[in-house]
Motif scaffolding. Structure first.
Motif, PDB file in Angstrom:
ATOM      1  N   ALA A 119      43.525   0.340  53.032  1.00 54.78           N
ATOM      2  CA  ALA A 119      43.733   1.788  53.175  1.00 54.78           C
ATOM      3  C   ALA A 119      42.570   2.563  52.575  1.00 54.78           C
ATOM      4  CB  ALA A 119      45.046   2.201  52.512  1.00 54.78           C
ATOM      5  N   ALA A 120      42.042   2.069  51.456  1.00 53.40           N
ATOM      6  CA  ALA A 120      40.896   2.732  50.821  1.00 53.40           C
ATOM      7  C   ALA A 120      39.682   2.703  51.742  1.00 53.40           C
ATOM      8  CB  ALA A 120      40.575   2.057  49.494  1.00 53.40           C
ATOM      9  N   ARG A 121      39.427   1.544  52.334  1.00 52.61           N
ATOM     10  CA  ARG A 121      38.290   1.432  53.256  1.00 52.61           C
ATOM     11  C   ARG A 121      38.477   2.341  54.466  1.00 52.61           C
ATOM     12  NH1 ARG A 121      37.361  -1.150  57.899  1.00 52.61           N
ATOM     13  NH2 ARG A 121      39.245  -2.424  57.799  1.00 52.61           N
ATOM     14  N   GLN A 122      39.650   2.291  55.055  1.00 54.15           N
ATOM     15  CA  GLN A 122      39.903   3.086  56.262  1.00 54.15           C
ATOM     16  C   GLN A 122      39.827   4.583  55.982  1.00 54.15           C
ATOM     17  OE1 GLN A 122      43.748   1.448  57.367  1.00 54.15           O
ATOM     18  NE2 GLN A 122      42.825   0.042  58.846  1.00 54.15           N
ATOM     19  N   ALA A 123      40.366   5.009  54.859  1.00 50.03           N
ATOM     20  CA  ALA A 123      40.340   6.435  54.519  1.00 50.03           C
ATOM     21  C   ALA A 123      38.905   6.922  54.333  1.00 50.03           C
ATOM     22  CB  ALA A 123      41.157   6.681  53.249  1.00 50.03           C
ATOM     23  N   ILE A 175      26.986   2.725  63.637  1.00 51.23           N
ATOM     24  CA  ILE A 175      25.940   3.181  62.720  1.00 51.23           C
ATOM     25  C   ILE A 175      26.541   4.084  61.643  1.00 51.23           C
ATOM     26  CG2 ILE A 175      23.872   4.624  62.520  1.00 51.23           C
ATOM     27  CD1 ILE A 175      23.084   3.645  65.335  1.00 51.23           C
ATOM     28  N   ALA A 176      27.381   5.021  62.055  1.00 52.20           N
ATOM     29  CA  ALA A 176      27.961   5.979  61.107  1.00 52.20           C
ATOM     30  C   ALA A 176      28.864   5.286  60.091  1.00 52.20           C
ATOM     31  CB  ALA A 176      28.736   7.053  61.862  1.00 52.20           C
ATOM     32  N   ILE A 177      29.645   4.317  60.551  1.00 56.57           N
ATOM     33  CA  ILE A 177      30.531   3.580  59.636  1.00 56.57           C
ATOM     34  C   ILE A 177      29.705   2.800  58.622  1.00 56.57           C
ATOM     35  CG2 ILE A 177      32.105   1.612  59.471  1.00 56.57           C
ATOM     36  CD1 ILE A 177      33.452   2.608  62.005  1.00 56.57           C
ATOM     37  N   GLN A 178      28.657   2.121  59.090  1.00 62.70           N
ATOM     38  CA  GLN A 178      27.864   1.307  58.178  1.00 62.70           C
ATOM     39  C   GLN A 178      27.043   2.170  57.228  1.00 62.70           C
ATOM     40  OE1 GLN A 178      25.499  -1.618  60.267  1.00 62.70           O
ATOM     41  NE2 GLN A 178      27.279  -2.883  60.707  1.00 62.70           N
ATOM     42  N   MET A 204      31.257   6.038  51.299  1.00 64.65           N
ATOM     43  CA  MET A 204      32.375   6.943  51.080  1.00 64.65           C
ATOM     44  C   MET A 204      33.642   6.159  50.708  1.00 64.65           C
ATOM     45  SD  MET A 204      32.859  10.155  50.857  1.00 64.65           S
ATOM     46  CE  MET A 204      31.460  10.863  51.722  1.00 64.65           C
ATOM     47  N   ALA A 205      33.756   4.962  51.240  1.00 64.15           N
ATOM     48  CA  ALA A 205      34.906   4.115  50.907  1.00 64.15           C
ATOM     49  C   ALA A 205      34.739   3.415  49.563  1.00 64.15           C
ATOM     50  CB  ALA A 205      35.114   3.068  52.004  1.00 64.15           C
ATOM     51  N   LEU A 206      33.491   3.151  49.176  1.00 68.33           N
ATOM     52  CA  LEU A 206      33.210   2.329  47.998  1.00 68.33           C
ATOM     53  C   LEU A 206      33.908   2.786  46.717  1.00 68.33           C
ATOM     54  CD1 LEU A 206      31.675  -0.103  46.854  1.00 68.33           C
ATOM     55  CD2 LEU A 206      29.727   1.412  46.444  1.00 68.33           C
ATOM     56  N   GLU A 225      37.514   1.864  46.918  1.00 67.10           N
ATOM     57  CA  GLU A 225      37.683   0.403  46.927  1.00 67.10           C
ATOM     58  C   GLU A 225      37.481  -0.185  45.530  1.00 67.10           C
ATOM     59  OE1 GLU A 225      36.296  -1.081  51.299  1.00 67.10           O
ATOM     60  OE2 GLU A 225      34.720  -0.345  49.977  1.00 67.10           O
ATOM     61  N   LEU A 226      36.420   0.235  44.844  1.00 67.81           N
ATOM     62  CA  LEU A 226      36.155  -0.302  43.506  1.00 67.81           C
ATOM     63  C   LEU A 226      37.276   0.049  42.532  1.00 67.81           C
ATOM     64  CD1 LEU A 226      32.306   0.306  43.034  1.00 67.81           C
ATOM     65  CD2 LEU A 226      33.484  -1.736  43.875  1.00 67.81           C
ATOM     66  N   THR A 227      37.823   1.252  42.687  1.00 70.26           N
ATOM     67  CA  THR A 227      38.950   1.646  41.836  1.00 70.26           C
ATOM     68  C   THR A 227      40.148   0.755  42.091  1.00 70.26           C
ATOM     69  OG1 THR A 227      38.221   3.954  41.755  1.00 70.26           O
ATOM     70  CG2 THR A 227      40.532   3.520  41.237  1.00 70.26           C
ATOM     71  N   MET A 228      40.420   0.457  43.358  1.00 69.76           N
ATOM     72  CA  MET A 228      41.559  -0.407  43.686  1.00 69.76           C
ATOM     73  C   MET A 228      41.345  -1.815  43.123  1.00 69.76           C
ATOM     74  SD  MET A 228      43.666   1.592  45.191  1.00 69.76           S
ATOM     75  CE  MET A 228      42.986   3.028  44.360  1.00 69.76           C
TER      76      MET A 228
END
Length: 296
Positions: free
Chosen positions: A198-202, A170-173, A179-181, A184-187
């Protein structure tokens, strides 16, 4: 701080105010006084603008064009604020950040419409990015779908019937997706696709650490509201309340460390702001870690 980091910091600070203007510009053209007042009221309630900040800092670090960086930052922040407008309605929270929630001050229907429009405006904002536009829109949709899925799971959550794995899902979704978005969009926009994982995991690791820390602080309120809280999930698994709290503190420390390591894997020091946020969270956790040491 080296010269490169100094340069990023200067650019980043200059873009913060421009990002706020970019967000407001999405609604200034509306010929609807109710929505205009509601948006102005909601956005004026403050907030850390952390998702916008992550997009701005990482965009500067990888030398993304200013217009593209601002568009990504505004889009991420608008998705987040759209979710807050809807969240307050679904949770029945009458106040946000010490002020009346938008639905409570205006109406449920007005706030629902405003949240939906703000979500749509986020997609309009990201179309301003000149490269990989279709991929950016698709990725935003994927993360928005993940956010909504997490919200539905949260609304149907039962602390007494849940497991730690279900809580983390639940917390990840619900939190990790947004928080990852920005990272990720920058990458994607800067063609650093190899750094997407790495962006998603961080982002997800930091979100988990922050959510668990928030649960530690909100135990009394969450118990009254029967809200999802890791302490009560761990307690339901058989741990005593003190042991559940200590386990939660250890999980915050674990995910802070993971987020730090993963942020350092991002190119051109683009994860430095997230690393700084990790250090700030670690400092905020220190009263709990002191209690842990005393009970050990």
């Amino acid at each position: 701080m080296n010269t490169h980091e100094d340069s990023i910091s200067i650019q980043f600070q200059g873009l913060l105010k421009e990002c706020e203007v970019t967000i407001h510009q999405q609604f200034n053209k509306l010929d609807n006084p109710i929505l205009n007042e509601l948006f102005t009221y909601h956005l004026a309630s403050g907030g850390g603008r952390n998702r916008a900040k992550l997009a701005l800092y990482s965009g500067c670090a990888v030398n993304l064009a200013k217009k593209d960086t601002l568009a990504i930052a505004a889009a991420c922040e608008m998705i987040h604020n759209a979710s807050l407008l809807h969240d307050d309605i679904q949770d029945g929270d009458t106040h946000r950040r010490g002020r009346e929630a938008a639905w409570y001050r205006f109406s449920v229907n007005d706030a629902m419409c405003a949240g939906t429009l703000m979500l749509s405006a986020a997609y309009a904002a990201v179309t301003e990015v000149r490269t990989a536009t279709a991929e950016l829109v698709q990725h935003m949709h994927d993360r928005t779908a993940q956010l909504i899925s997490g919200q539905v799971l949260d609304l149907n959550h039962d602390n007494q019937q849940s497991s730690l794995d279900q809580y983390l899902k639940i917390a990840i979704q619900k939190s990790g997706s947004l928080m990852a978005l920005p990272l990720e969009l920058t990458m994607i926009a800067s063609s650093n696709h190899a750094s997407l994982l790495a962006a998603r995991q961080a982002g997800e690791s930091f979100a988990l650490a922050y959510q668990i820390f928030d649960d530690l602080q909100d135990q009394r309120k969450d118990l009254i509201n029967s809200s999802c809280n890791i302490v009560y999930v761990l307690e339901a698994s058989g741990l005593s309340r003190p042991s559940a709290e200590l386990q939660a503190v250890m999980l915050v420390e674990f995910y802070i460390q993971k987020a730090l390591e993963q942020s350092q894997a991002l190119p051109n020091n683009s994860g430095q702001l997230l690393a700084d946020m990790c250090h700030q969270l670690s400092m905020a956790l220190s009263p709990y870690t002191s209690q842990e040491a005393m009970q050990a």
